[in-house]
Each structure stands twice: as C-alpha cells, then as structure tokens.
Design a protein around this motif. Structure first.
Motif, PDB file in Angstrom:
ATOM      1  N   PRO B  35      -3.455  14.685  -8.124  1.00 19.37           N
ATOM      2  CA  PRO B  35      -2.077  15.178  -8.135  1.00 19.37           C
ATOM      3  C   PRO B  35      -1.156  14.142  -7.500  1.00 19.37           C
ATOM      4  N   ALA B  36       0.048  14.069  -8.027  1.00 17.89           N
ATOM      5  CA  ALA B  36       1.002  13.115  -7.456  1.00 17.89           C
ATOM      6  C   ALA B  36       1.240  13.472  -5.990  1.00 17.89           C
ATOM      7  N   PRO B  37       1.074  12.492  -5.098  1.00 21.28           N
ATOM      8  CA  PRO B  37       1.247  12.805  -3.680  1.00 21.28           C
ATOM      9  C   PRO B  37       2.721  13.039  -3.362  1.00 21.28           C
ATOM     10  N   PRO B  38       2.987  13.859  -2.374  1.00 23.17           N
ATOM     11  CA  PRO B  38       4.379  14.005  -1.963  1.00 23.17           C
ATOM     12  C   PRO B  38       4.859  12.663  -1.404  1.00 23.17           C
ATOM     13  N   GLU B  39       6.053  12.301  -1.716  1.00 20.82           N
ATOM     14  CA  GLU B  39       6.564  11.014  -1.232  1.00 20.82           C
ATOM     15  C   GLU B  39       7.869  11.234  -0.478  1.00 20.82           C
ATOM     16  N   PRO B  40       8.041  10.529   0.619  1.00 25.14           N
ATOM     17  CA  PRO B  40       9.238  10.731   1.430  1.00 25.14           C
ATOM     18  C   PRO B  40      10.483  10.212   0.728  1.00 25.14           C
ATOM     19  N   ASP B  41      10.298   9.331  -0.238  1.00 23.21           N
ATOM     20  CA  ASP B  41      11.446   8.716  -0.889  1.00 23.21           C
ATOM     21  C   ASP B  41      11.160   8.720  -2.379  1.00 23.21           C
ATOM     22  N   GLY B  42      12.035   9.335  -3.142  1.00 18.59           N
ATOM     23  CA  GLY B  42      11.819   9.484  -4.573  1.00 18.59           C
ATOM     24  C   GLY B  42      11.654   8.187  -5.319  1.00 18.59           C
ATOM     25  N   THR B  43      12.021   7.062  -4.671  1.00 20.79           N
ATOM     26  CA  THR B  43      11.913   5.807  -5.400  1.00 20.79           C
ATOM     27  C   THR B  43      10.476   5.317  -5.492  1.00 20.79           C
ATOM     28  N   ARG B  44       9.523   5.943  -4.753  1.00 16.55           N
ATOM     29  CA  ARG B  44       8.132   5.540  -4.963  1.00 16.55           C
ATOM     30  C   ARG B  44       7.288   6.661  -5.545  1.00 16.55           C
ATOM     31  N   ARG B  45       7.803   7.276  -6.571  1.00 13.94           N
ATOM     32  CA  ARG B  45       6.981   8.215  -7.324  1.00 13.94           C
ATOM     33  C   ARG B  45       5.992   7.424  -8.171  1.00 13.94           C
ATOM     34  N   LEU B 221       5.614  -3.297  10.329  1.00 12.39           N
ATOM     35  CA  LEU B 221       6.196  -3.147   8.983  1.00 12.39           C
ATOM     36  C   LEU B 221       5.178  -3.484   7.894  1.00 12.39           C
ATOM     37  N   PRO B 222       4.920  -2.556   7.002  1.00  8.47           N
ATOM     38  CA  PRO B 222       3.881  -2.823   5.990  1.00  8.47           C
ATOM     39  C   PRO B 222       4.225  -3.921   5.009  1.00  8.47           C
ATOM     40  N   LEU B 223       5.512  -4.210   4.822  1.00  5.88           N
ATOM     41  CA  LEU B 223       5.876  -5.258   3.859  1.00  5.88           C
ATOM     42  C   LEU B 223       6.093  -6.614   4.524  1.00  5.88           C
ATOM     43  N   ALA B 224       5.878  -6.681   5.819  1.00  2.00           N
ATOM     44  CA  ALA B 224       6.179  -7.922   6.537  1.00  2.00           C
ATOM     45  C   ALA B 224       4.905  -8.606   7.005  1.00  2.00           C
ATOM     46  N   SER B 225       4.943  -9.927   7.019  1.00  2.00           N
ATOM     47  CA  SER B 225       3.896 -10.687   7.685  1.00  2.00           C
ATOM     48  C   SER B 225       4.555 -11.904   8.316  1.00  2.00           C
ATOM     49  N   PRO B 397      -4.916  -4.657 -11.700  1.00  4.15           N
ATOM     50  CA  PRO B 397      -5.048  -3.344 -11.059  1.00  4.15           C
ATOM     51  C   PRO B 397      -5.651  -3.463  -9.662  1.00  4.15           C
ATOM     52  N   GLY B 398      -5.055  -2.730  -8.751  1.00  2.33           N
ATOM     53  CA  GLY B 398      -5.464  -2.787  -7.370  1.00  2.33           C
ATOM     54  C   GLY B 398      -4.498  -3.581  -6.507  1.00  2.33           C
ATOM     55  N   LYS B 399      -3.768  -4.495  -7.123  1.00  2.00           N
ATOM     56  CA  LYS B 399      -2.777  -5.227  -6.339  1.00  2.00           C
ATOM     57  C   LYS B 399      -1.561  -4.338  -6.068  1.00  2.00           C
ATOM     58  N   ARG B 400      -0.790  -4.750  -5.101  1.00  2.00           N
ATOM     59  CA  ARG B 400       0.439  -4.028  -4.786  1.00  2.00           C
ATOM     60  C   ARG B 400       1.388  -4.084  -5.980  1.00  2.00           C
ATOM     61  N   ALA B 401       2.169  -3.050  -6.122  1.00  2.00           N
ATOM     62  CA  ALA B 401       3.001  -2.893  -7.321  1.00  2.00           C
ATOM     63  C   ALA B 401       4.355  -3.575  -7.157  1.00  2.00           C
ATOM     64  N   HIS B 434      14.739  -3.436 -13.991  1.00  2.00           N
ATOM     65  CA  HIS B 434      14.020  -2.705 -12.945  1.00  2.00           C
ATOM     66  C   HIS B 434      13.236  -3.684 -12.074  1.00  2.00           C
ATOM     67  N   VAL B 435      13.269  -3.458 -10.799  1.00  2.00           N
ATOM     68  CA  VAL B 435      12.476  -4.246  -9.843  1.00  2.00           C
ATOM     69  C   VAL B 435      11.740  -3.267  -8.930  1.00  2.00           C
ATOM     70  N   PHE B 436      10.433  -3.388  -8.896  1.00  2.00           N
ATOM     71  CA  PHE B 436       9.608  -2.587  -7.990  1.00  2.00           C
ATOM     72  C   PHE B 436       9.032  -3.488  -6.903  1.00  2.00           C
ATOM     73  N   VAL B 437       9.069  -3.014  -5.677  1.00  2.00           N
ATOM     74  CA  VAL B 437       8.376  -3.679  -4.578  1.00  2.00           C
ATOM     75  C   VAL B 437       7.441  -2.664  -3.951  1.00  2.00           C
ATOM     76  N   ASP B 438       6.160  -2.978  -3.984  1.00  2.00           N
ATOM     77  CA  ASP B 438       5.167  -2.077  -3.406  1.00  2.00           C
ATOM     78  C   ASP B 438       5.293  -0.667  -3.996  1.00  2.00           C
ATOM     79  N   GLY B 439       5.670  -0.637  -5.260  1.00  2.00           N
ATOM     80  CA  GLY B 439       5.824   0.649  -5.941  1.00  2.00           C
ATOM     81  C   GLY B 439       7.165   1.317  -5.754  1.00  2.00           C
ATOM     82  N   TRP B 440       7.980   0.822  -4.840  1.00  2.00           N
ATOM     83  CA  TRP B 440       9.314   1.384  -4.632  1.00  2.00           C
ATOM     84  C   TRP B 440      10.252   0.823  -5.691  1.00  2.00           C
TER      85      TRP B 440
END
Lengths: 470, 470
Positions: B35-45, B221-225, B397-401, B434-440
């Motif tokens: 099932p689609a997980p609940p997401e805090p921000d609709g931009t990462r459905r 931050l998950p997107l930072a290194s 598949p498996g890489k970040r979106a 469209h531009v997605f970062v990490d699925g967002w």
C-alpha cells in the motif's frame, strides 16, 4: 499577415518630453503629436515603454559609452513603427499602450546575420560529423525530401523560435529551391512577423528565378529584403560571375560561405570572389574561420563584412575564427547562428560563446570581443554588415521600432550586480518579456502574440514525419 | 523543509509489469505492490511516469548502447524515494500519481560537480577580468560583505536556479566562512530541495569548524553530504596536510582547484597534493586546465577525479582543458558550472560548450566528449567522480529517484530528428517539465513546487542592495 504600407517619416515626439537625444547634443525636432493613426492590428498601437531601469540604446549620442547607456526611469516611445523618442517623462500620448518597464532593461532587437531556418528539419542531426559529413548526410540528404508545404512548417517554427529569442532581423541563406517552395519559405518568414533578408541562390542557368522570387514574393513585403547568395570558388566561377552580375543589376549584396572548413581553401574562394569583382563592402562572408593573415588584411582593406557563427563552428568542428585579428583590421562583423548548430536561436548563448571561445583560446580576458563589443555585434554591428544601420540596430529616434524588453527578475538572472554583463552571461530567451518588430508587438509578457505554439510544433512534427517517410 | 527518514530499501515493483531490466538480462524481483505509505508531503507520492517516448537510463544493462536507451511507451516508477522499476505497462499502483510522459523524454537528474552558489551575489561581475582579476575584484571583495541572512538569500536563489535547470545533485565548494554563516548556507541548500555535497574549507587552525558544521548541519540531512575543500599548493602545505588528515578522519573526499590558471603552476599544486598523500581516488580536482602530459598520465594512474568547467574556463579566460587526453588515460570526469561563470546553471549550455570547445580546438567532430559521452558526464559520470554512483546518476532500480522529464514540444526543440543529440544541442532549462529529487516532485509542469519565485528574487535583490551599501 498583411502589413500596411509603411511610411519612413521620421517621427520625434514632443509631448512635453525631455528627450535625452537633446541632452546629448543631438538636434531634436519638437512638434505636436499627430493623432494616433487607425491600425489594422492592435499590436502596432503607439506604445510607451515607460520607466526602464537600464536602456542600451547602442547609440553613443544618446547615452554613455559605446552602448549609449541610459539609466533610471527611461522611456522609449514607439509610433507608426518607428522609435519616436527616447527620454524621461515623455508623457503618454492619447490612446497609447503603456508597458511598465520599471525594473526592466530595454535594448534593440538582435540581428542574426546568418541562418538557414529550414534546417530546423535536421535539428540534432549528424551530430558526430564535421561540416562536410553533416552537409552530406543531413543537409543534402534531407533538403530534397521537403515538400513545399512542409518547408513552410519548418521555417515557420524556426522563425518563431528566433523571434521569441529576440531576433528581430534574420539573414536567411537559402539553398537553391524551386519557385513555389520559395514562395512558401517567404510566407513562413513573413507570417512569423520578423524582419528578414532572404539571401537566395540558384545555378547560373536558373538565376532568372532570383529576379522573379524577389519581384513576386520579397518586394511586396515591407519587412523583407533580398540578397544573392552564392557558392564562392574557382570551380564554379562561371556561375559565381553570373550571380554577381545579377546582384549588381538588382542592387543587392552577395552572401557566401567562405573558408568555413580548412579544406575549403583548395577551391580558392577568395581568389574567385576577387576575380569576379565581388570582394568589397557589398559582400558578406560567413564563418571565415581559416583566413590567412594576408586575407584578414585584405578583408579589412576592402571593407568586406563577416558573420561570426561560434556555436556552429564549435558544433561542426570547423575551428576558431580569427575574430580579434579581423577586429584589429577594423572589419565589420556580426553574429549568426547558422543552421549547423541545429539550431535553436538563443542569441544569449551565441554572444556568450563568441566571448568565451576567444578568451579560452587566447587566455586573455581583454581579447575582442569584450562584453560591450559582443552586444554591439549582436545588434548594430550586424545591421551595419548588411547596410541596414540606417533602419535598425539601435534605438536612435527615426529608426524602425525593433525593440526588446528584458525582465531580469528571474532565478537565472537576478540579482543585479552588472546588468550589462548579465545580459550576455546570464540571459536566456525567456527573459525577454516583450519583442517589437517594426513597432508590432510580437511577444507580450513572455508569450508570442497571436501564435498557437502547440499547433506550430504539431505542424513541424507532421512535416518531420513526412521527411522520415520519404 | 523537514525530510522524513529515508530507508534505502530496494523496491522493484511487480504489478503485472514487464520490467525492461528483466528483458535486458538483469534479475528482477516481482512482488505485490505494498500500500502507498502515508507521506508528510504530497510531492513524494508514489509516482508512475508513464509512456515516455525516449528514456536515457544511463545504465547499459537496462537498454541500448552506453546510455541504456529505451524507446516507445516506457514507464518509470518512483516509490519511497527510489527508482522502483523501469519497464512497459507497469500498471498504476493504488494511490499513485501518474505523469503522462507520452511524447516526452526521461533521464536521470544532472550532477553539477563544481559550483560556488553564493556567487550569485556577483553575477556578471568583473566580466573584463581573468581568473585572478575576478578573484581579487569580485570574489574576495564581496564575500566579506555578505551577512549570514543575505548568504541564505543568495544561495537559495542559486540553488533553485540549478534545480529548475535539472541539477539534482550539486557539489558546492564553499569558501572559509563562519559557523553561523555555514548554518545559513546549508539551510538555503536544504530548503531548495536538491541533493548537495557541501565541500567546506577552513584554515588549518580553524579546521575544527569543519567537524562541527558536518555534525551539526550536514549529518542530520538525508540529501546532504560533506567534503573537505582545500587550496592545494606548497605555500600552504601545512594547512593542506592538516585538512587532508581531517578528511581521512571524517572519511570524506577532498576537493581542490588545480591548475585553473596558467600561473597556478608556480605553487606546485600537484606536488603538494602528492606530498600530503591526497593524490588518489578520494580527490576531486576542479578545472585542471594546465596539466602537463605527465600530470595527465599521473591523474589517470592514481584515479584522481576531475570536474570540467568549460563555461567558467571560457568566461575567465582560463584556457581549454585537455579533456580528450584525460579521457584517453581513463580519468573519471564530470561537468561543473563553477561560480566564475556567475551565472546561471544551464546544464544544456554547459554540455554544449564541453562538446563544442574541444571540437573547435581540435577541428575533429569525433573528439571526446561526443554527445553520448557528455550526457554521461553530466549524470552518471559526475556521480562516479564523487563516489555516489551507487545512489544517483542512472535510472537503475534501487537508486534514489533523481529524475528529469523533458518536454520536446517547444519552438527551440521540436521537431524530432535525433532527440538524444537535441538534448545537448537544443535543450534549454524550460524544456524540463518535471524534476524529481529523491522522489520529491520539485518541478511540476515547468514550475518549481512550493516556491514563491518572485519572493526569492526580491529577497536576493534585498541582499544585493545590502552588499552595495556595505
């Protein structure tokens, strides 16, 4: 599109204005504003572009420096297709449209000195080939497959692309195509609504077509003019001579590719142009990448004009034009996209490439063209090359109203640090909010006026499908 | 922006799909859709990009050629921030957003391997100066005048500009700035919503700040290194050694400008990097324009990574990088805008310049980088340089979106002839729908999501006014 007859009457608006032409010492005639004439198309109403933060007039008599720069609250008045006045607090003529240019930049429309707009049919094509490979596998392979109706579709799309990128005058070097196809080609350019120079070639035997196309299709159009395009070289000197004679008879410039590829030397192009008497100020040479020092000097001595096409020369591996040396010899030069870059007509990218290519080669940030020099090349310099500087290329009152309004309030352009340089280094076509050609509003708040873009794209895709099937 | 904790679970959707990974011989696990997980921000459905005409996966195992190309009706499924599947008729998972990609192109997000985003504060600045003149009169003159709150404004604008141009990962080489300012800088990047590598420097004495900034601002931050950025050279070798030691302790890459200007040779940068033991695969060298043949060989032998910044090298008159020779030595290379181009982050213009600069110099259309090579450099090649190819750079598949959807139905791009080449030769940032970062979903139908662009520009102009007044 049916353009009304244009009167070339010089109009300088009074209206309580303080024209900066006067402040700069240029005589200005004041007279009462005539009533706004009825116009068949609302896009050429009298227009006041009001309160611009920065105006590059390209006329040193109107403002500071070589670019004739004016700042802070500058108005530009367009009336009956001309620049009527540039100044402050010009006042709004009765019935005029007002464009709020506060926070914006204004400059003359760009002149694209060399293009082949039909080549939108081969965008991205033969991208692993140099000039000669591309000519063979894409250019010559596709041109015969384009039906007249499809020619309209390709040219119309490309001309609108140029227009949205601020090209208000394009010189289109058109290959030898039949009379009917020429008619469609010209109509596509005219329908797009930009000013154009139709440079056409034929074999010597078919040169009568040039006279006919000019008379039937070009002469009736106020925004169109003609040149004779040629293939210079000793191997075709008979044709070259016939076409050159025709250009004299018709009082037209001639327009040739010269030394674009290193191998072009073997056809002795410059010798051929000199032998037929074409090597002079009525000659526009495109590319001129592989000139010797002697030929550079000769080009300057004879006041031959050159079109620099850096993005094409990069894409087609043609080389790096000796533009600084040509400049040193006072050769008049402008910028062209060429079709070989396949070709979106992004004049900002073209200016940036012209500056950067010489800098990278010479490791000298002062090398020509500087930022101001390239802005001049893209406007007045281009107009000078084709003998049109009396009409376009600067915002000098009396010239035709080919004008751009640039909105710097975007993520790619803001914030302000050095706006003149930012035009070249940061500008993108969508920054142009308004484009006027001959006073007609062709782009309004970022959208081409009266153009169904989706349909134009759809029609071009239909044409591309025909070519693929052929 | 508060990113939820990311699980790196590899998700390959079944859903009755025919994943092309399977067709290409890669094992594919089928399982029922959760099932689609609940997401805090609709931009990462969960998102199905459906029916694309052309997908450049950059994974030869997934499609044809080096770019792993797939054509006609290709779906890309994004779930929980990853590429879940690439295939045909994947079906729509319950609750998923569907993006109609018929007629469109899909490719991985771009990696900008070298930038200084704060330099949006000096766009267009010192445009008549080479690297050293510009460093002195613009870079060093302005940086101390930027207050922490204004740093946020400049970086935020520049990061959003990069994002709208398809940059989903940026490596930002940040100058030595205070702890508080660093916090603002990082927040500006994070708020923009792109993936970023924060490459930070300090003097050897202040190097503890690097540890603190990493721990306090980057690690959460998950997107930072992080990387450690340095000024390589024998004159600062003590600091270089201390910073290099710190990079080992923190398990971070080091990142240095190397031989950008011809005069850099006198500080023996490569000797310094070798003496401290930094010359290896954990080193990213930016520019590397003036390498000798021996140094090129050494770079290959030691698997040092390089960032090529052609638009910067052109603008700052730095020269032409020996990229073909580096490629011959199998050096891993990606593309960077640099801040010195000042400029806007147009990755299409950058790719085109990288191709064209070498072609113009060598008069060889087959010279590296070819069109496919430059597309790889701009995506997977860049990711490889910074050790992130396990996460980004291809649609495996498996890489970040991190995914781009490109709309070719525009005046600058259509009609279709050779779409892969048209990306490089015709593309402009507005073509990215469209531009997605990490699925967002960060850009939706041409507009950045959740961004008040006018306000961002206004804030950057406020900051610029503060700098002018300082």
């Amino acid at each position: 599109m049916n353009f009304p007859k244009i009167t070339r009457r010089r109009v300088l608006a009074g209206l309580g204005s303080v024209p900066l032409a006067a402040a700069a010492g240029t005589p200005v005639r004041h007279r009462p504003a005539p009533p706004a004439p009825p116009e068949p198309d609302g896009t050429r109403r009298t227009t006041l572009i009001r309160g611009a933060d920065l105006v590059l007039t390209m006329d040193p008599a109107l403002g500071d420096g070589t670019l004739g720069t004016l700042e802070d609250g500058v108005d530009v008045l367009l009336r009956e297709g001309t620049i009527a006045a540039v100044g402050r607090r010009l006042g709004v003529p009765p019935g005029a449209r007002v464009i709020d240019a506060r926070g914006k930049l204004v400059l003359p429309g760009f002149v694209d000195l060399h293009n082949h707009l039909w080549q939108s049919s081969i965008r991205g094509g033969c991208a692993d080939q140099d000039l000669n490979g591309w000519l063979s596998a894409c250019n010559r392979a596709v041109l015969p497959k384009i039906h007249p109706a499809d020619m309209y579709r390709f040219v119309h799309l490309a001309a609108l692309d140029a227009l949205q990128a601020g090209v208000t005058t394009v010189v289109d070097w058109v290959h030898a195509i039949p009379y009917d196809t020429s008619g469609r080609y010209v109509r596509a350019l005219d329908d797009a609504g930009l000013r154009f120079v139709y440079a056409m070639t034929q074999s010597g035997a078919d040169r009568h077509l040039i006279r006919e196309v000019k008379k039937d299709f070009i002469d009736p159009l106020p925004l169109a003019s003609a040149q004779v395009s040629v293939h210079a070289g000793m191997s075709d000197i008979k044709d070259l001579r016939q076409l050159h004679d025709l250009s004299r008879e018709l009082d037209l410039m001639i327009n040739s590719h010269v030394l674009e590829h290193r191998d072009d030397r073997k056809d002795e192009q410059i010798r051929a142009l000199r032998e037929v008497g074409a090597f002079g100020p009525r000659l526009l040479m495109n590319h001129a990448v592989h000139l010797t020092d002697d030929e550079i000097a000769l080009t300057g001595d004879h006041d031959v004009r050159v079109a620099h096409c850096p993005l094409s020369n990069m894409r087609l591996a043609s080389g790096i034009m000796p533009l600084p040396a040509l400049h040193h010899r006072r050769v008049r030069a402008g910028l062209g996209h060429d079709g070989g870059t396949n070709d979106t007509s992004d004049m900002f990218a073209l200016m940036k490439a012209a500056v950067g290519l010489q800098r990278a080669r010479h490791e000298d940030a002062g090398i020509h063209p500087t930022i101001p020099a390239v802005l001049r090349m893209a406007t007045l310099g281009g107009a000078e090359c084709i003998g049109m500087a009396d009409r376009v290329g600067s915002l000098t009152p009396g010239k035709r109203a080919d004008v751009l309004v640039l909105d710097p309030g975007t993520l790619n352009f803001a914030p302000r640090y050095d706006w003149t340089s930012q035009i070249v280094l940061n500008g993108q076509p969508p920054n142009l909010s308004h484009v006027f050609v001959d006073g007609w509003l062709r782009k309004d708040r970022g959208e081409l006026t009266g153009v169904d873009t989706a349909r134009v794209v759809h029609e071009a895709e239909r044409a591309a499908a025909h070519v693929r099937a052929a």
